[in-house]
Design a protein around this motif. Structure first.
Motif, PDB file in Angstrom:
ATOM      1  N   ARG A   1      -7.786  -3.624  -5.019  1.00 26.69           N
ATOM      2  CA  ARG A   1      -8.322  -3.224  -3.712  1.00 26.69           C
ATOM      3  C   ARG A   1      -8.472  -4.464  -2.833  1.00 26.69           C
ATOM      4  O   ARG A   1      -9.011  -5.488  -3.272  1.00 26.69           O
ATOM      5  CB  ARG A   1      -9.662  -2.526  -3.874  1.00 26.69           C
ATOM      6  CG  ARG A   1     -10.270  -2.051  -2.559  1.00 26.69           C
ATOM      7  CD  ARG A   1     -11.447  -1.147  -2.799  1.00 26.69           C
ATOM      8  NE  ARG A   1     -11.027   0.134  -3.350  1.00 26.69           N
ATOM      9  CZ  ARG A   1     -10.565   1.141  -2.619  1.00 26.69           C
ATOM     10  NH1 ARG A   1     -10.458   1.012  -1.296  1.00 26.69           N
ATOM     11  NH2 ARG A   1     -10.209   2.266  -3.187  1.00 26.69           N
ATOM     12  N   GLN A   2      -7.959  -4.364  -1.607  1.00 29.35           N
ATOM     13  CA  GLN A   2      -8.045  -5.443  -0.616  1.00 29.35           C
ATOM     14  C   GLN A   2      -8.757  -4.871   0.597  1.00 29.35           C
ATOM     15  O   GLN A   2      -8.144  -4.238   1.470  1.00 29.35           O
ATOM     16  CB  GLN A   2      -6.643  -5.929  -0.252  1.00 29.35           C
ATOM     17  CG  GLN A   2      -6.612  -7.177   0.608  1.00 29.35           C
ATOM     18  CD  GLN A   2      -6.749  -8.435  -0.216  1.00 29.35           C
ATOM     19  OE1 GLN A   2      -7.069  -8.376  -1.394  1.00 29.35           O
ATOM     20  NE2 GLN A   2      -6.544  -9.589   0.403  1.00 29.35           N
ATOM     21  N   GLY A   3     -10.102  -5.035   0.653  1.00 29.76           N
ATOM     22  CA  GLY A   3     -10.866  -4.405   1.710  1.00 29.76           C
ATOM     23  C   GLY A   3     -10.823  -2.892   1.542  1.00 29.76           C
ATOM     24  O   GLY A   3     -11.176  -2.357   0.491  1.00 29.76           O
ATOM     25  N   ARG A   4     -10.390  -2.173   2.567  1.00 26.83           N
ATOM     26  CA  ARG A   4     -10.311  -0.719   2.450  1.00 26.83           C
ATOM     27  C   ARG A   4      -8.921  -0.243   2.048  1.00 26.83           C
ATOM     28  O   ARG A   4      -8.640   0.954   2.073  1.00 26.83           O
ATOM     29  CB  ARG A   4     -10.736  -0.058   3.770  1.00 26.83           C
ATOM     30  CG  ARG A   4      -9.878  -0.337   4.959  1.00 26.83           C
ATOM     31  CD  ARG A   4     -10.556   0.161   6.231  1.00 26.83           C
ATOM     32  NE  ARG A   4      -9.713   0.022   7.417  1.00 26.83           N
ATOM     33  CZ  ARG A   4      -8.911   0.976   7.863  1.00 26.83           C
ATOM     34  NH1 ARG A   4      -8.830   2.125   7.218  1.00 26.83           N
ATOM     35  NH2 ARG A   4      -8.192   0.789   8.966  1.00 26.83           N
ATOM     36  N   TYR A   5      -8.043  -1.196   1.702  1.00 24.88           N
ATOM     37  CA  TYR A   5      -6.686  -0.840   1.289  1.00 24.88           C
ATOM     38  C   TYR A   5      -6.512  -1.051  -0.220  1.00 24.88           C
ATOM     39  O   TYR A   5      -7.114  -1.961  -0.812  1.00 24.88           O
ATOM     40  CB  TYR A   5      -5.655  -1.695   2.030  1.00 24.88           C
ATOM     41  CG  TYR A   5      -5.667  -1.500   3.522  1.00 24.88           C
ATOM     42  CD1 TYR A   5      -5.082  -0.380   4.097  1.00 24.88           C
ATOM     43  CD2 TYR A   5      -6.291  -2.427   4.348  1.00 24.88           C
ATOM     44  CE1 TYR A   5      -5.105  -0.192   5.479  1.00 24.88           C
ATOM     45  CE2 TYR A   5      -6.318  -2.254   5.725  1.00 24.88           C
ATOM     46  CZ  TYR A   5      -5.721  -1.125   6.286  1.00 24.88           C
ATOM     47  OH  TYR A   5      -5.753  -0.944   7.638  1.00 24.88           O
TER      48      TYR A   5
ATOM     49  N   THR B   1       0.846  -1.190   0.000  1.00 25.47           N
ATOM     50  CA  THR B   1       0.000   0.000   0.000  1.00 25.47           C
ATOM     51  C   THR B   1       0.885   1.244   0.000  1.00 25.47           C
ATOM     52  O   THR B   1       2.093   1.172   0.268  1.00 25.47           O
ATOM     53  CB  THR B   1      -0.906   0.037   1.249  1.00 25.47           C
ATOM     54  OG1 THR B   1      -0.082   0.193   2.416  1.00 25.47           O
ATOM     55  CG2 THR B   1      -1.732  -1.230   1.368  1.00 25.47           C
TER      56      THR B   1
END
Length: 374
Positions: free
Chosen positions: A347-351, A315
């Protein structure tokens, strides 16, 4: 940068496809002299070089500047004879006969085009057979290439007829030594390809057939200008009344990765396109895209970011902590890499995670990958 061909007003029937044995012999000689340019031809170049008669190999060294680093237009004589039909011969002998019909000034200028490549392509240099300054320039440039090239250039200017006889004999010896058998295998496939593309041109039009020829070729909406995306600037016209109208596309099995465009003034334009480029995976990117990628990778901080991004997804905040810079600075660097098409983003969840696209970077060069992964 690009080479453009003016086709405004060119009748459709004057756009054609045909194999050219002499042009293919030029590419074969280039592959023999520069085997690292053509790794897929390694078995052929190794076997052919090993079997080559030492005397013929030595003679080839005298004139290799005509095919080693640039491609002399003398190998496409059909495009340089005013009033001709602009078509290559069916055999190497027919192409060599066309070369014999070329006048001495045109022959010498084309043979020595490496001496003043940009001026030759712009038609801005006098004949070294008549102009002392042009002769001195040609010999000075030849001397920088080595003593053999200088000696050959002096012979060419002092006794053009003898050199023309010598060159034809050498090319005939190449045919006997290796090219006749090679051309016997390649010609049917090239003929089939030209027939196919002629049919595509007739049924689907010029834009479609250009896409089949090469991803580097395009035509404007008005069908007036063909553009070849190359790291060189040049222009040609397919409607010159002095030489005759026409545009020819010639396939080559030896040519990849080279896409050649003959664009010398006073010659019909010819596009010499490689076959089988589709076997190498994705279509090559444009020069503009390549420039963006090289500029993106040239920055020291982006090089460091690539070191991490090549190993795992990160990130923006993670990269900021690793390298001790602010998140906005990281974002700006990532934006440059993404614009150059070098990153995967997911996108991985909110990251939001970023990772280097190694498949794309590999097409730029293995040394870079080895460097960042070392």
């Amino acid at each position: 940068m690009s080479v453009t061909i003016d086709i405004a007003g060119l009748p459709a029937e004057r756009i054609s496809f045909a194999p050219a044995p002499l042009a293919e012999l030029c590419m074969a000689l280039h592959a023999l002299s520069q085997p690292t340019h053509h790794p897929r031809l390694q078995s052929w170049t190794t076997a052919t070089r090993a079997a080559l008669d030492p005397c013929l190999a030595d003679r080839l060294l005298d004139a290799d500047f005509m095919w080693r680093s640039s491609f002399s237009d003398v190998f496409m004589p059909f495009a340089g004879i005013p009033g001709g039909d602009g078509r290559p011969g069916a055999t190497l002998a027919e192409d060599l006969d066309a070369l014999d019909r070329m006048d001495d000034e045109r022959f010498v200028m084309a043979a020595l085009e490496h001496c003043w490549l940009s001026l030759y392509n712009e038609g801005g240099w006098p004949s070294p057979l008549k102009d002392a300054g042009a002769r001195a320039k040609a010999l000075e440039t030849a001397a920088a290439r080595g003593p053999r090239q200088l000696a050959f250039s002096v012979r060419l200017l002092d006794d053009t007829d003898a050199v023309r006889v010598w060159l034809r004999r050498m090319l005939e010896d190449c045919e006997e030594a290796f090219f006749a058998e090679t051309w016997r295998r390649l010609e049917p496939r090239q003929t089939a390809d030209t027939r196919h593309k002629t049919e595509v041109l007739r049924r689907k039009g010029l834009p479609t057939v250009l896409r089949e020829v090469s991803a580097a070729l395009s035509v404007d909406d008005g069908l007036t200008t063909i553009t070849a995306d190359k790291m060189v600037n040049g222009r040609a016209t397919a409607t010159d009344p002095l030489i005759g109208s026409g545009l020819l596309f010639v396939p080559t099995n030896f040519g990849w990765p080279h896409l050649l465009v003959l664009h010398a003034p006073g010659w019909r334009p010819v596009v010499h396109y490689p076959l089988d480029s589709s076997e190498l995976g994705a279509a090559p990117g444009s020069v503009e895209l390549l420039t963006r990628r090289m500029e993106a990778l040239a920055h020291p901080m982006r090089m460091m970011l690539c070191r991490s991004l090549a190993r795992a997804p990160y990130t923006t905040s993670e990269l900021a902590r690793v390298y001790g810079i602010t998140a906005p600075e990281v974002s700006r660097h990532l934006a440059v890499l993404k614009k150059a098409g070098l990153l995967h983003t997911r996108r991985q969840g909110r990251y939001v995670q970023h990772q280097l696209d190694l498949a794309v970077v590999a097409r730029i060069g293995s040394d870079f990958i080895e460097g960042i992964l070392r």
